[in-house]
Write a protein that holds these residues in place. Sequence first.
Motif, PDB file in Angstrom:
ATOM      1  N   GLU A  64      48.418  42.285  38.178  1.00 31.29           N
ATOM      2  CA  GLU A  64      48.401  42.908  36.849  1.00 31.29           C
ATOM      3  C   GLU A  64      47.568  42.083  35.870  1.00 31.29           C
ATOM      4  N   CYS A  65      47.727  40.779  35.916  1.00 29.75           N
ATOM      5  CA  CYS A  65      46.960  39.873  35.054  1.00 29.75           C
ATOM      6  C   CYS A  65      45.470  40.009  35.331  1.00 29.75           C
ATOM      7  N   ASN A  66      45.113  40.032  36.603  1.00 31.61           N
ATOM      8  CA  ASN A  66      43.712  40.111  36.977  1.00 31.61           C
ATOM      9  C   ASN A  66      43.078  41.437  36.580  1.00 31.61           C
ATOM     10  N   ARG A  67      43.862  42.509  36.553  1.00 27.90           N
ATOM     11  CA  ARG A  67      43.323  43.840  36.262  1.00 27.90           C
ATOM     12  C   ARG A  67      43.424  44.216  34.788  1.00 27.90           C
ATOM     13  N   ALA A  68      43.905  43.333  33.948  1.00 29.81           N
ATOM     14  CA  ALA A  68      44.030  43.662  32.516  1.00 29.81           C
ATOM     15  C   ALA A  68      42.674  44.039  31.928  1.00 29.81           C
ATOM     16  N   GLN A  69      41.632  43.375  32.367  1.00 26.95           N
ATOM     17  CA  GLN A  69      40.245  43.716  32.005  1.00 26.95           C
ATOM     18  C   GLN A  69      39.453  43.511  33.297  1.00 26.95           C
ATOM     19  N   VAL A  70      39.064  44.624  33.938  1.00 23.44           N
ATOM     20  CA  VAL A  70      38.588  44.583  35.321  1.00 23.44           C
ATOM     21  C   VAL A  70      37.409  43.626  35.517  1.00 23.44           C
ATOM     22  N   GLU A  71      36.381  43.739  34.688  1.00 19.04           N
ATOM     23  CA  GLU A  71      35.208  42.877  34.891  1.00 19.04           C
ATOM     24  C   GLU A  71      35.547  41.405  34.642  1.00 19.04           C
ATOM     25  N   ASN A  72      36.388  41.142  33.641  1.00 22.65           N
ATOM     26  CA  ASN A  72      36.806  39.754  33.417  1.00 22.65           C
ATOM     27  C   ASN A  72      37.552  39.216  34.631  1.00 22.65           C
ATOM     28  N   GLY A  73      38.414  40.060  35.212  1.00 23.08           N
ATOM     29  CA  GLY A  73      39.172  39.641  36.381  1.00 23.08           C
ATOM     30  C   GLY A  73      38.269  39.321  37.556  1.00 23.08           C
ATOM     31  N   ARG A  74      37.269  40.153  37.777  1.00 26.75           N
ATOM     32  CA  ARG A  74      36.343  39.916  38.881  1.00 26.75           C
ATOM     33  C   ARG A  74      35.481  38.678  38.611  1.00 26.75           C
TER      34      ARG A  74
END
Length: 200
Positions: free
Chosen positions: A103-113
């Motif tokens: 959930e943390c990683n997908r909060a803002q998809v490009e930031n997470g990637r």
Amino acid sequence: MASASPSVGRRERNKQAKLERIVAAAGDLFAARGVDDVTTQEIADAADIGTGTLFLYARTKGELLLLVQNAHYEQALVEGRAAAEARPGALDGVMALLAPIVECNRAQVENGRTYLREMLFGDAQEPHHAEALRFVAETEQTVTDLIASRTGRDHDDAAVRARLIAAAMFVTMASAASPDISVADILASVRAQASVVIEG
């Protein structure tokens, strides 16, 4: 000599206050627009510091993202550990641990990637990168402990399985480029892989 203490304390407080402003400014800007569309000058302006000062805390935008996201990852790991304690069984416990991280990683998809890329390929000597790797190691250790305690597998066997599950989670998150891929979709994929790893 005693008079030096207040100035040292004040200096440290000032450094901490600047760091908090940087994290808040970068976090807000990255969340609103994504790391690629934010400049270091904008972050420095929002934090009310010069760019030279900003670079004392992080040399690149990638390092700034690590700085911001590490705090979120740490909180997600705390939440995941608590959730895992409440879930019986190895697979359910592992998935309860990993859900807040996804959930943390997908909060803002490009930031997470981008965070995952920086974590894997960034400068290993850089402290924010080292901290990110520490969280990965702590995640793997918690998965190891869950598998060992709930399946009876020995520690070394559980550690290998934990490494595979963590790798599956990170690869699944990194490859999910479309924002249409939901947290539930990613967790379902990770669960299927973790089930094979734990029970196989």
